[in-house]
Design a protein around this motif. Structure first.
Motif: not given
Length: 478
Positions: A4-14
């Motif tokens: 979940r943290t990985r998806i959250f971070a990737i979404s924010i960076l994107t």
């Protein structure tokens, strides 16, 4: 890191990267549009200066005019008007020159030789304009960039047949104005965008994790004692359905393997128990009688041979299951091997009627010991279970890129339920068919595993209930 943290971070960076790209492209586009508009305004104001001179609208109250080249053009109202229309902060960000062939040039820069500036410029493009009051003289407005006092300037030069006007502005004013406007907008947009990005990323990560959590809960129900539980596919996305299908198929294979091992262990124990019981009984009988001559050595030797055969077959099947069956490859003439085994069958049974068609020169590459055992298992089954007076058919030929050996014999009627189990380990068929016939039920299973280890296969072909047809395929060597 949690998924979940990985998806959250990737979404924010994107989202951040997209926002930065949009701002960069927007700024570039806005600057291009603003400079285009500035070019239009410069040409219009240069044209307006020519018009004022033509109509004599510039008088001594707005412009100080004489024929010298160094008299400043300092009309207050004109400079204020140009400052407002060109969107600059002060007249110091403006260069201005108006002139004619008869009257010379009238300039209003701060100590700058405008004619020298004009002569050194590389004009980027020219635009044709029409003068008012039906003046048909040729009118051309040229545009250029140049550096002055470490600042970039945008210039326009409007020319007719006998007049020209030059206006240049420091584009830092335009840039600063747009920058301030953009920073003011971004001060509101960026926090709002980041807040929406964080909220959207959290929603995306939460929704992504939900099916994974459901799968995790379903997987927890699968235990060693209960392998029958399957994951549900209802209302799942296609990607997760593919994952669920793969997992369920894996469970099917695992359950089949577990049941096969359990059945195999039980059957092996049962098969080994019988000869061991016979051996124990023979030995106990000899011990109790205290007469060694009563020891039936032939019977004991037969049982030991039976045990040895079962043990050897179990070892080969175990190696086949683990994919570690040791093979010593060498060219093998299947034609000669089949002929040799058929000759042995003829010696063992005079009543057996054979119809053999063996093609010459059938060469494969494999383990001679294992392939001989494969063919021997098939032919032994024929001798044990066939109706000899109805004959046995053995055909061997090259079929496409493989060697095909087809063995067909008549037998007592075999139902479909029995046929599907013929390759199961320790399965010997219906008791009425196997009564009085020795065997462990491992021959066909082992034969098929040997065929597959050589890159071929052994199958039971469709036929009448009173006929058994085995088809062996082996790769051919050319």
């Amino acid at each position: 890191m949690y998924f979940r943290t990985r998806i959250f971070a990737i979404s924010i960076l994107t989202v951040t990267a997209v926002l930065a790209l949009v701002i960069s492209l927007s700024w570039s586009r806005i600057m291009t549009v603003e400079l285009t508009n500035l070019d239009s305004r410069l040409c219009m104001e240069a044209k307006r200066l020519i018009r004022k001179r033509t109509l004599h609208d510039v008088n001594n109250s707005t412009m100080n005019i004489d024929n010298s080249n160094d008299t400043p053009l300092s009309g207050g109202r004109l400079m204020t008007d140009l400052t407002d229309k060109l969107r600059i902060n002060s007249p110091s960000q403006l260069m201005l020159s108006v002139g004619s062939v008869e009257q010379g040039f009238l300039t209003a820069p701060d100590g700058v030789d405008v004619q020298d500036v004009i002569s050194r410029l590389n004009w980027l493009r020219a635009e044709s304009l029409t003068l008012p009051h039906n003046n048909k003289a040729d009118a051309v407005c040229q545009l250029a960039f140049f550096e002055h006092q470490q600042n970039r300037w945008r210039a326009s030069l409007f020319q007719t047949s006998n007049q020209q006007s030059f206006i240049a502005v420091d584009i830092a004013a335009t840039t600063n104005q747009l920058t301030n406007t953009l920073l003011t907008a971004l001060g509101v947009v960026i926090p709002f965008s980041l807040l929406l990005s964080i909220l959207g990323a959290w929603i995306i990560s939460t929704n992504t994790i939900k099916p994974i959590n459901r799968l995790h809960k379903a997987m927890d129900k699968v235990t060693q004692k209960d392998l029958s539980h399957r994951l549900p596919e209802h209302k799942e996305d296609k990607e997760f359905k593919m994952l669920i299908d793969a997992y369920n198929m894996m469970l099917d294979r695992l359950e089949d393997s577990f049941q096969q091992v359990s059945r195999f262990t039980a059957d092996a124990a049962h098969e080994l128990k019988t000869p061991l019981t016979v051996l124990r009984g023979k030995l106990e009988q000899a011990v109790l009688s205290e007469n060694p001559s009563l020891l039936d050595l032939n019977a004991i030797l037969d049982e030991v041979g039976h045990l040895s055969a079962i043990t050897r077959k179990l070892l080969l099947l175990s190696q086949a299951d683990s994919g570690s069956m040791a093979l010593h490859f060498e060219p093998i003439n299947i034609t000669e091997l089949v002929d040799e085994l058929i000759a042995d069958m003829t010696l063992l049974s005079d009543e057996l009627e054979l119809d053999c068609v063996i093609e010459k020169g059938l060469i494969t590459k494999g383990d001679i010991v294992l392939l001989k055992q494969l063919l021997n298992n098939l032919l032994v089954n024929v001798m044990r279970y066939s109706l000899h007076h109805k004959g046995v058919t053995i055909h061997a030929r090259q079929h496409e890129s493989a060697i095909e050996v087809v063995i067909s014999n008549f037998c007592l009627p075999i139902s479909h339920e029995v046929r599907v189990k013929l390759f199961d380990r320790f399965y010997r068929g219906e008791p009425a068919h196997t009564q009085g016939i020795s065997g462990s039920g491992l021959g066909l299973s082992l034969a098929r595993e040997i065929a597959r280890a050589h890159g071929g296969d052994l199958t039971l072909e469709p036929s009448d209930i009173e006929v058994v047809t085995m088809r062996l395929l082996l790769p051919i060597v050319k």
